[in-house]
Scaffold this active site. Structure first.
Site, mmCIF file in Angstrom:
data_model
loop_
_atom_site.group_PDB
_atom_site.id
_atom_site.type_symbol
_atom_site.label_atom_id
_atom_site.label_comp_id
_atom_site.label_asym_id
_atom_site.label_seq_id
_atom_site.Cartn_x
_atom_site.Cartn_y
_atom_site.Cartn_z
ATOM 1 N N ASN A 7 0.894 -1.589 0.202
ATOM 2 C CA ASN A 7 -0.208 -0.042 0.731
ATOM 3 C C ASN A 7 0.740 0.782 -0.134
ATOM 4 O OD1 ASN A 7 -1.429 2.244 1.220
ATOM 5 N ND2 ASN A 7 -3.064 0.836 1.679
ATOM 6 N N ASP A 9 -0.290 4.333 -0.186
ATOM 7 C CA ASP A 9 -1.186 5.212 0.146
ATOM 8 C C ASP A 9 -0.272 6.531 1.292
ATOM 9 O OD1 ASP A 9 -3.502 4.440 -0.367
ATOM 10 O OD2 ASP A 9 -4.368 4.091 1.738
ATOM 11 N N HIS A 10 0.726 6.330 1.998
ATOM 12 C CA HIS A 10 1.698 7.038 2.519
ATOM 13 C C HIS A 10 2.498 7.859 1.821
ATOM 14 C CE1 HIS A 10 -0.368 5.727 6.180
ATOM 15 N NE2 HIS A 10 0.740 5.824 6.790
ATOM 16 N N ARG A 18 2.761 18.684 0.698
ATOM 17 C CA ARG A 18 3.514 20.401 -0.085
ATOM 18 C C ARG A 18 2.580 20.496 -1.317
ATOM 19 N NH1 ARG A 18 8.701 22.339 1.803
ATOM 20 N NH2 ARG A 18 8.149 22.574 3.914
ATOM 21 N N HIS A 43 -5.805 3.432 -1.080
ATOM 22 C CA HIS A 43 -7.293 3.618 -0.741
ATOM 23 C C HIS A 43 -8.141 4.774 -1.280
ATOM 24 C CE1 HIS A 43 -9.482 3.814 2.937
ATOM 25 N NE2 HIS A 43 -10.484 4.733 2.174
ATOM 26 N N ARG A 45 -9.332 8.102 -0.602
ATOM 27 C CA ARG A 45 -10.873 8.132 0.884
ATOM 28 C C ARG A 45 -11.385 9.415 -0.270
ATOM 29 N NH1 ARG A 45 -8.623 6.127 5.427
ATOM 30 N NH2 ARG A 45 -10.388 8.042 6.409
ATOM 31 N N ARG A 49 -7.849 12.109 0.212
ATOM 32 C CA ARG A 49 -6.481 13.406 1.358
ATOM 33 C C ARG A 49 -4.629 13.174 0.915
ATOM 34 N NH1 ARG A 49 -7.185 10.447 7.139
ATOM 35 N NH2 ARG A 49 -9.050 11.064 7.485
ATOM 36 N N HIS A 50 -5.131 11.816 0.555
ATOM 37 C CA HIS A 50 -3.532 11.490 -0.295
ATOM 38 C C HIS A 50 -3.111 10.597 -2.080
ATOM 39 C CE1 HIS A 50 -5.309 7.930 2.011
ATOM 40 N NE2 HIS A 50 -4.946 7.735 2.409
ATOM 41 N N GLU A 70 -8.431 0.715 -2.190
ATOM 42 C CA GLU A 70 -9.475 0.858 -1.399
ATOM 43 C C GLU A 70 -10.796 1.712 -1.011
ATOM 44 O OE1 GLU A 70 -7.001 1.225 2.248
ATOM 45 O OE2 GLU A 70 -6.673 -0.917 2.104
ATOM 46 N N THR A 101 -7.771 3.271 9.183
ATOM 47 C CA THR A 101 -9.116 2.722 8.606
ATOM 48 C C THR A 101 -8.821 2.128 9.929
ATOM 49 O OG1 THR A 101 -8.604 2.076 6.287
ATOM 50 C CG2 THR A 101 -9.989 0.871 7.548
ATOM 51 N N GLU A 151 -11.095 -9.493 2.745
ATOM 52 C CA GLU A 151 -9.684 -9.203 3.437
ATOM 53 C C GLU A 151 -9.910 -9.385 5.426
ATOM 54 O OE1 GLU A 151 -7.363 -5.796 2.724
ATOM 55 O OE2 GLU A 151 -6.290 -5.450 4.049
ATOM 56 N N HIS A 191 -3.078 -4.760 8.337
ATOM 57 C CA HIS A 191 -3.881 -3.668 8.985
ATOM 58 C C HIS A 191 -2.410 -3.996 10.004
ATOM 59 C CE1 HIS A 191 -5.373 -0.141 10.893
ATOM 60 N NE2 HIS A 191 -5.535 -0.067 9.472
ATOM 61 N N GLY A 192 -1.878 -2.870 10.199
ATOM 62 C CA GLY A 192 -1.154 -2.641 11.452
ATOM 63 C C GLY A 192 0.320 -3.896 11.155
ATOM 64 N N GLY A 213 1.239 -1.580 4.874
ATOM 65 C CA GLY A 213 1.779 -0.266 4.350
ATOM 66 C C GLY A 213 2.377 0.525 4.519
HETATM 67 N N1 PXP Z 1 -5.809 -3.279 4.821
HETATM 68 C C1 PXP Z 1 -6.700 -2.155 4.521
HETATM 69 C C2 PXP Z 1 -7.964 -2.744 4.418
HETATM 70 C C3 PXP Z 1 -6.408 -1.065 5.116
HETATM 71 O O1 PXP Z 1 -6.872 0.263 5.097
HETATM 72 C C4 PXP Z 1 -4.675 -0.708 5.240
HETATM 73 C C5 PXP Z 1 -4.633 0.818 5.490
HETATM 74 O O2 PXP Z 1 -4.493 2.369 4.786
HETATM 75 C C6 PXP Z 1 -3.691 -1.991 4.936
HETATM 76 C C7 PXP Z 1 -4.540 -3.286 4.882
HETATM 77 C C8 PXP Z 1 -2.325 -1.576 5.391
HETATM 78 O O3 PXP Z 1 -2.313 -1.089 7.273
HETATM 79 P P1 PXP Z 1 -0.943 -0.588 7.147
HETATM 80 O O4 PXP Z 1 -0.735 1.057 6.623
HETATM 81 O O5 PXP Z 1 -0.984 -0.540 8.789
HETATM 82 O O6 PXP Z 1 0.276 -1.387 7.047
#
Ligand code: PXP
Length: 243
Positions: A7, A9-10, A18, A43, A45, A49-50, A70, A101, A151, A191-192, A213
């Site tokens: 992922n 996104d970051h 910026r 994602h 959103r 935002r990103h 997502e 999320t 997921e 996630h995480g 991500g």
């Molecule tokens: N899966 C889903 C559905 C998410 O929303 C996210 C965060 O955007 C992730 C996985 C990835 O999570 P992390 O950024 O904590 O690895």
């Protein structure tokens, strides 16, 4: 081996800080792909935002691996995502206040609106995954709604303090993964997850792919995107990912 979806996104979060062009999430996705990622996730959103719609258009053009978008389970998100034609969509709960999320989609509560959305995405030739907590009722509902995949939310497992007993959270994930497969759903998880906690999740045989991500992009800031993806792939393979 359990596959890795990255992922990015970051990377877009940093760019938006910026409002310019750098760093470019598309470049990050291509580096992740060349380091062995088997999928890229973003994602889109509601507040943009990103990730921007343009990022998805460009990713779709340049990636060889499947793109997973997502988004919220809303008509507004549907109207934005369908023209972009990703391979997969993952429906997630979304609020403006959250940093990321938080928790899975309540597919049981939302079943009547999800029923149409899932059907419409599939009619548009976009496969649908539902991001749900590892609860049997949620998995059963995902199957009833004819999603292609679930997921499983690993957030509760990932939030455990270092060294805590993870057996209860792992048991929930294992049971939900087994039921998903039995009901014909493909199983992903995320996630995480990070280098420290990914092993026991990668060892669950029904889980085909992990979506990661924050920890990968965080490491990439320090050591570069390709090494960060490679070390996660190595961690998945080393600690228990299926061969
Ligand atoms: N899966 C889903 C559905 C998410 O929303 C996210 C965060 O955007 C992730 C996985 C990835 O999570 P992390 O950024 O904590 O690895």
């Amino acid at each position: 081996m359990t596959r890795l979806g990255v992922n990015v996104d970051h990377v877009a979060t940093l760019r938006q800080a910026r409002g310019g062009h750098e760093p470019e999430p598309v470049a990050a996705a291509l580096l992740a792909q060349s380091a062995g990622a088997t999928g890229i996730t973003v994602h889109l959103r509601g507040d943009r935002r990103h990730i921007q719609d343009r990022d998805i258009r460009v990713l779709k053009q340049v990636l060889a691996v499947p793109l997973n978008v997502e988004c919220a389970a809303t008509q507004e998100a549907f109207d934005a995502v369908v023209p972009l034609k990703p391979a997969w969509v993952t429906l997630v709960p979304e609020t403006r206040e959250e940093l990321t999320t938080t928790g899975g989609l309540d597919a049981v509560f939302l079943q009547s609106s999800l029923k149409n959305l899932v059907r419409e995405y599939r009619t548009a030739d976009i496969r649908v995954s539902l991001f749900v907590d590892p609860l049997l009722d949620q998995v059963k509902m995902a199957a009833k709604l004819e999603a292609d995949a679930v997921e499983l939310n690993t957030g509760a497992y990932s939030d455990l303090p270092y060294g805590a007993d993870a057996s209860v959270e792992l048991a929930k994930l294992k049971e939900a993964a087994r039921l998903s497969t039995r009901l014909g759903l493909r199983v992903l998880a995320g996630h995480g997850l990070d280098l420290r906690n990914v092993g026991p999740i990668a060892a669950i045989p029904e889980i085909e792919e992990l979506n990661i991500g924050h920890s990968i992009v965080g490491r990439a800031v320090l050591i570069g995107m390709e090494p960060a993806v490679r070390e996660m792939i190595a961690a998945i393979a080393l600690v228990g990912g299926r061969a």
